[in-house]
Design an enzyme around this catalytic site. Structure first.
Site, PDB file in Angstrom:
ATOM      1  N   ASP A 268       0.841  -1.198   0.000  1.00 47.74           N
ATOM      2  CA  ASP A 268       0.000   0.000   0.000  1.00 47.74           C
ATOM      3  C   ASP A 268       0.875   1.246   0.000  1.00 47.74           C
ATOM      4  O   ASP A 268       0.585   2.229  -0.670  1.00 47.74           O
ATOM      5  CB  ASP A 268      -0.937   0.000   1.214  1.00 47.74           C
ATOM      6  CG  ASP A 268      -0.191  -0.180   2.540  1.00 47.74           C
ATOM      7  OD1 ASP A 268       0.919  -0.737   2.531  1.00 47.74           O
ATOM      8  OD2 ASP A 268      -0.708   0.247   3.581  1.00 47.74           O
TER       9      ASP A 268
ATOM     10  N   GLU B   9       3.345  -0.184   7.982  1.00 43.79           N
ATOM     11  CA  GLU B   9       2.381  -0.964   7.225  1.00 43.79           C
ATOM     12  C   GLU B   9       3.130  -1.703   6.115  1.00 43.79           C
ATOM     13  O   GLU B   9       3.580  -2.802   6.306  1.00 43.79           O
ATOM     14  CB  GLU B   9       1.289  -0.040   6.674  1.00 43.79           C
ATOM     15  CG  GLU B   9      -0.015  -0.764   6.517  1.00 43.79           C
ATOM     16  CD  GLU B   9      -1.239   0.094   6.793  1.00 43.79           C
ATOM     17  OE1 GLU B   9      -2.311  -0.384   6.500  1.00 43.79           O
ATOM     18  OE2 GLU B   9      -1.128   1.230   7.281  1.00 43.79           O
TER      19      GLU B   9
ATOM     20  N   TRP C 263     -11.272  -5.758  -2.326  1.00 40.83           N
ATOM     21  CA  TRP C 263      -9.958  -6.177  -1.821  1.00 40.83           C
ATOM     22  C   TRP C 263      -9.728  -7.639  -2.227  1.00 40.83           C
ATOM     23  O   TRP C 263      -8.854  -7.938  -3.047  1.00 40.83           O
ATOM     24  CB  TRP C 263      -9.883  -5.973  -0.303  1.00 40.83           C
ATOM     25  CG  TRP C 263      -9.377  -4.590   0.030  1.00 40.83           C
ATOM     26  CD1 TRP C 263      -8.170  -4.305   0.605  1.00 40.83           C
ATOM     27  CD2 TRP C 263     -10.011  -3.325  -0.221  1.00 40.83           C
ATOM     28  NE1 TRP C 263      -8.032  -2.928   0.711  1.00 40.83           N
ATOM     29  CE2 TRP C 263      -9.138  -2.319   0.218  1.00 40.83           C
ATOM     30  CE3 TRP C 263     -11.215  -2.948  -0.783  1.00 40.83           C
ATOM     31  CZ2 TRP C 263      -9.432  -0.959   0.121  1.00 40.83           C
ATOM     32  CZ3 TRP C 263     -11.527  -1.596  -0.893  1.00 40.83           C
ATOM     33  CH2 TRP C 263     -10.639  -0.628  -0.436  1.00 40.83           C
TER      34      TRP C 263
ATOM     35  N   GLU D 145      -2.008   9.198  -0.723  1.00 41.11           N
ATOM     36  CA  GLU D 145      -3.095   8.348  -0.242  1.00 41.11           C
ATOM     37  C   GLU D 145      -4.420   9.112  -0.212  1.00 41.11           C
ATOM     38  O   GLU D 145      -5.475   8.566  -0.506  1.00 41.11           O
ATOM     39  CB  GLU D 145      -2.757   7.885   1.187  1.00 41.11           C
ATOM     40  CG  GLU D 145      -3.794   6.985   1.809  1.00 41.11           C
ATOM     41  CD  GLU D 145      -3.313   6.391   3.122  1.00 41.11           C
ATOM     42  OE1 GLU D 145      -2.402   6.982   3.740  1.00 41.11           O
ATOM     43  OE2 GLU D 145      -3.838   5.340   3.524  1.00 41.11           O
TER      44      GLU D 145
ATOM     45  N   HIS E 122       1.294   6.244  -2.288  1.00 38.55           N
ATOM     46  CA  HIS E 122       0.216   5.261  -2.210  1.00 38.55           C
ATOM     47  C   HIS E 122      -0.352   5.154  -3.621  1.00 38.55           C
ATOM     48  O   HIS E 122      -1.061   6.032  -4.061  1.00 38.55           O
ATOM     49  CB  HIS E 122      -0.850   5.842  -1.280  1.00 38.55           C
ATOM     50  CG  HIS E 122      -1.325   4.907  -0.240  1.00 38.55           C
ATOM     51  ND1 HIS E 122      -0.631   4.683   0.913  1.00 38.55           N
ATOM     52  CD2 HIS E 122      -2.443   4.137  -0.151  1.00 38.55           C
ATOM     53  CE1 HIS E 122      -1.315   3.828   1.673  1.00 38.55           C
ATOM     54  NE2 HIS E 122      -2.409   3.481   1.027  1.00 38.55           N
TER      55      HIS E 122
HETATM   56  C1  BGC Z   1      -3.907   0.906   3.718  1.00 33.88           C
HETATM   57  C2  BGC Z   1      -4.790   0.943   2.515  1.00 33.88           C
HETATM   58  C3  BGC Z   1      -5.572  -0.303   2.561  1.00 33.88           C
HETATM   59  C4  BGC Z   1      -6.467  -0.120   3.733  1.00 33.88           C
HETATM   60  C5  BGC Z   1      -7.542  -1.107   3.904  1.00 33.88           C
HETATM   61  C6  BGC Z   1      -4.806   1.053   4.892  1.00 33.88           C
HETATM   62  O1  BGC Z   1      -4.186   1.189   6.087  1.00 33.88           O
HETATM   63  O2  BGC Z   1      -2.887   1.814   3.683  1.00 33.88           O
HETATM   64  O3  BGC Z   1      -4.271   1.398   1.374  1.00 33.88           O
HETATM   65  O4  BGC Z   1      -6.186  -0.722   1.431  1.00 33.88           O
HETATM   66  O5  BGC Z   1      -5.768   0.077   4.916  1.00 33.88           O
HETATM   67  O6  BGC Z   1      -8.643  -0.440   3.900  1.00 33.88           O
END
Ligand code: BGC
Length: 911
Positions: free
Chosen positions: A439, A445, A504, A717, A738
């Site tokens: 992401d 993350e 997803w 993002e 992102h």
């Molecule tokens: C990520 C997103 C991811 C999401 C899930 C986030 O913390 O950075 O890009 O898809 O969580 O909803």
């Protein structure tokens, strides 16, 4: 003349360490004759000059993924490949190459897992083996892997150029081993060292602050294969004869950075202990490795208002710093990484959350060359602390790291902001295709979020050849999927069991489908079919009372959309089960179509019927008889249109709703992850291409170009990661790298450049450039599986010019701008030129933001007020909203005109 190029075995040139039972060969035809097609091929595979497989003369135009069908391949063996081709002009050509197999059955090799019993704290062990050569060596290989992240060093030099091997997979099911050619590196006496750090295996991973996701002990596995001139083979395996020591690395963690102490002396070596761990999960490296693919020098040294010394590399990137320092022994230098500076110009790291991203170096007193081995950072700015003297910019280099995929696509236009956006999209991919699709690369993350990868896949596959990258990752997805929970939200899954979520988990169906479309390799559908079907069946298990809709459980909805006030769920205003059911339809259709392609007749008809039933229930539930949607957000309309979810008679009504909604927002988007990728596609495909252009070229918030104007070098993002007033979004989730919203890339290739797949792999494709006001030329290119596709168009000074390149062994359908006719073209270069009255030079839609800037000039305000007395600033913007700059100028009295032109010129210069 016909020539063959790019002979690939499993997408790679002369690969080594290949564990594919039936590797597939691909090649490209090039010819100076138009309309060239392959008539036949013959592939010969030889083992030391003896042909072991002859495909025979195959009368076919297949030039990609021709599978080896000969006898079983031997391990650690080199095979020669020869391809002969005849084309439709009866010209012939030939190309040769080779591939080398890996261990083929790695679990049966006698290598043993080694580790250590002492508690080393955070210090990574270095496993050591010394060996001498008995005979001159013809060829030498090391096969290695680790529970952790490892690097090999032979006689003081790094072996190979891989970074963060063995990569990240679902380790309990699949662990890659790597193959290195060390023939040239060997001496008569050799020392092999293997440092193993925590990596993804044991390190801190995920926002819950947890370590040891896969195990609490690092371990190593290695095998050295030495073949002498007479073909005698000697193996040296990892076993109890190895020793271990520790080196300068004191700590290395992906989120935290690396700490080295060059002042610490060597520690005595001790014996390793054998480690209990299976080998059945071993597989050879499947994708291109992570490497340093580019190096950037700092563009500026900044002393921030707080007095910090900061280097600016001019580009937000993922990688590490390489630096040279000469400091008194024991001096501690701290390198901190950040994506942005704050409003006041100070170093800003809050958005990294718990990822400290700091490298610490303790100087030896001599010259220390530092480059971390087992971490990476997402950064543009580097803060340097602890140097006793002035910093020398030449001592610092940013090394860009990512999976070393071939760059295949490009897009340039007359609009500088759009070009920067495109580069940002590509940088987003570079920054987040680090062995798994992440992401973001900076905060705590960096996970393989399935939704992000799903929405970006189509854009990604154009820019870089991501076939192997995604093939590997999809295999992990497949092993981590199960009947009870469906497909995880992140792959590899370190977040634990959660029910699958729409958009997803649909990565399971959509990404293989996109891969098949982009590369034409049917094997990806074969490999993933059970996973694709399993995902759709999982959704079916969530439907209730015989109604074919997915209306329960946790959903991300239209993640981070702007149409619902920021709330903790961040799902946007679109009904989350509308989205879930829409994806249920999309995924079911993909499974039905895949079954058809693979020849699974029963499945094809079953999923086709199921798809029709979903559509019918979807329409009953979510569209009224007159074509109103229950959820009238931009995203709902976009999905309904783009995925053909509503009846044809209702399309215009839905389109009207979308247009009205956009107009209400002054043609700005309000979409999140789910609506954004298809917004412009839905408009362009439904008679509103010009409006798509207007939304696309908006320069004020929220828009793609807003970020560009704010100096973005990657995709953010949030639409407002950096706000108008220079402050940051403070939701605790604010990444500046992102790629999800970079999904607009696919519209740029497909609609602005006009390159669209007709037959998988671009075996046949359409070229249909569509103009928008504000872009007067576009050049786009794609290195397709059949060769280079190029499209350039220009519409300037009353002339349209179009140039296209169509690779051999393909054909294209060209629809020239402002013409109706479809031209069917074989390979070659074509040029067209004709007159037009279209003037694309000015973007209507940038008028409001341009005007806003003009209105910032006091003189301009005075002038406008006298021209339009009594009008408020907003009224003026409203008035000018539908005019181009030219039209506004025409309407101006002469004195206003002059002033306007001066202001515009100043603005252009400022750009
Ligand atoms: C990520 C997103 C991811 C999401 C899930 C986030 O913390 O950075 O890009 O898809 O969580 O909803």
């Amino acid at each position: 003349m016909l020539v063959l190029k790019n002979l690939k075995t499993e997408y790679q040139t002369n690969p080594i360490g290949l564990d594919v039972a039936n590797p597939a060969f691909s090649w490209i035809l090039e010819s100076d004759r138009e309309g060239t097609l392959q008539k036949s091929y013959r592939v010969l595979v030889s083992d030391s000059d003896e042909v072991i497989w002859d495909s025979g003369l195959a009368q076919t135009d297949q030039s990609a993924y021709v599978e080896y069908k000969g006898p079983q391949l031997e391990p650690s063996h080199v095979y020669q490949v020869q391809v002969q081709v005849t084309d439709n002009h009866d010209e012939t050509a030939e190309i040769t190459g080779q591939f080398e197999t890996g261990l083929l059955n790695p679990s049966e090799v006698e290598w043993k897992w080694i580790s250590h019993s002492e508690d080393l704290g955070t210090v990574p062990p270095v496993y050591v083996r010394e060996f001498s050569l008995e005979n001159p060596i013809k060829s030498a290989r090391i096969y290695a892997t680790a529970l952790g992240a490892y690097e090999l060093e032979l006689n003081g030099k790094k072996v190979g150029d891989y970074f963060l091997a063995p990569g990240w997979t679902s380790y309990h099911h699949r662990l890659q081993y790597q193959t290195y050619d060390i023939t040239e590196e060997l001496a008569s006496k050799n020392t092999l060292k293997m440092t193993v750090a925590n990596g993804w295996y044991k390190g801190l991973l995920g926002f819950a602050g947890q370590s040891n996701h896969y195990g609490d002990q690092v371990a190593a596995l290695a095998a050295i294969r030495l073949e002498d001139k007479n073909g005698n083979v000697r193996w040296i395996f990892s076993d109890e004869e190895w020793q271990y020591e520790t080196g300068p690395i004191q700590l290395s963690e992906i989120y935290l950075g690396e700490h080295v102490d060059y002042a610490a002396g060597p520690k005595p070596r001790k014996s390793v202990t054998l480690f209990e761990h299976g080998k059945e999960m071993l597989v050879a490296q499947e994708n291109e490795p992570t490497r340093v693919v580019m190096e950037l020098s700092p563009i500026e040294k900044i002393i921030t208002p707080k007095g910090e010394v900061v280097l600016d590399f001019g580009q937000n990137l993922t990688g590490v710093i390489k630096c040279q320092i000469s400091q008194p022994k024991g001096t501690e230098v701290i390198l901190s990484h950040a994506e942005v500076l704050d409003k006041d110009g100070n170093f800003y790291t809050e958005n990294l959350r718990a990822a400290t991203s700091q490298d610490h170096i303790i100087a030896s007193g001599g010259i220390d060359t530092f480059m971390p081995k087992f971490t990476f950072h997402g950064f543009r700015y580097l803060r340097v602390e602890g140097l006793v003297d002035d910093i020398d910019l030449n001592d610092f280099t940013a090394c860009v790291l990512h999976t070393d995929m071939e760059k295949t696509g490009d897009f340039v236009s007359s609009n500088k902001l759009v070009n920067r956006l495109y580069q940002n999209i590509q940088w987003g991919q570079r920054g987040n295709f680090l062995d798994v699709p992440t992401d973001c690369p900076q905060r705590d993350e960096r996970l393989g979020w399935t939704g992000d990868a799903q929405v970006f896949a189509s854009t990604a596959l154009f820019n870089f050849n991501s076939a192997l990258f995604f093939r590997k990752w999809l295999r992990d997805l497949k092993v981590e999927q199960n009947e009870q929970y469906g497909v995880p939200h992140v792959v590899p899954n370190i977040l634990g069991n959660q029910d699958g979520a729409a958009g997803w988990s649909d990565a399971a169906t959509i990404i293989p489908w996109e891969l098949y479309q982009a590369y034409g390799d049917k094997r990806i559908l074969e490999d993933q079919y059970s996973s694709m079907k399993g995902w759709v069946d999982y959704i079916t298990s969530k439907t209730q009372n015989g109604i074919h809709l997915w209306q329960q459980g946790f959903q991300y909805g239209d993640w981070v959309a702007l149409d619902k006030e920021e709330s903790s769920d961040r799902v946007g205003a679109t009904d989350v089960y509308f989205i879930a059911s829409a994806y249920y339809a999309v995924s079911t259709k993909i499974v039905a179509d895949s079954a058809e392609i693979l020849g699974f007749k029963e499945d094809a008809s079953h999923y086709q019927q199921q798809y029709q039933a979903i559509l019918s229930d979807f329409r009953n539930e979510y569209a009224t008889r007159t074509g109103r949607l229950v959820s009238e957000t931009q995203t709902a309309c976009i999905l309904a249109l783009y995925f053909n979810l509503v009846e044809d008679k209702d399309r215009s009504r839905v389109m009207e709703t979308l247009v009205t909604n956009l107009n209400k927002h002054k043609n700005h988007l309000t979409t999140g992850f789910i609506g954004t990728p298809y917004l412009c596609h839905a408009l362009s495909e439904n008679g509103q291409h010009e409006l798509a252009g207007q939304v696309f070229l908006k320069e004020d918030y929220p828009s793609w170009l807003y970020a560009v104007k704010k100096g973005a070098t990657t995709i953010w993002e949030r639409w407002n990661s950096l706000k108008e007033d220079g402050t940051f979004d403070e939701s605790g989730m604010n990444s500046f790298n992102h790629y999800a919203n970079g999904s607009i890339g696919s519209w740029m290739h497909q609609k602005l450049a006009g390159i669209q797949i007709v037959e998988p792999g671009y075996k046949a494709f359409r070229i249909q450039p569509q103009f928008i006001q504000g872009i007067s030329w576009v050049n786009a290119s794609l290195q397709s599986p059949y060769g280079l596709i190029e499209v350039s168009w220009r519409c300037e000074n009353g002339q349209i010019q179009v140039d296209v390149t169509i690779p051999a062994n393909t054909h294209a359908y060209l629809v020239l701008p402002e013409k109706e006719e479809v031209l069917e073209l074989g390979s070659g270069h074509y040029h067209y030129e004709y007159a037009t009255t279209t003037d694309l030079s000015v973007a209507r839609y940038s008028m409001d933001s341009t005007l806003k800037e003009i209105l910032d000039q006091p003189l301009a305000v005075e002038m406008l007020e006298s021209y339009m007395p009594g009008m408020t600033t907003n009224d003026m913007i409203e008035f000018a909203y539908n005019l181009t700059v030219n039209e506004l100028l025409v309407n101006m009295p002469p004195e206003g005109k002059q002033l306007f032109e001066a202001v515009l010129a100043a603005l252009n210069q400022a750009e």
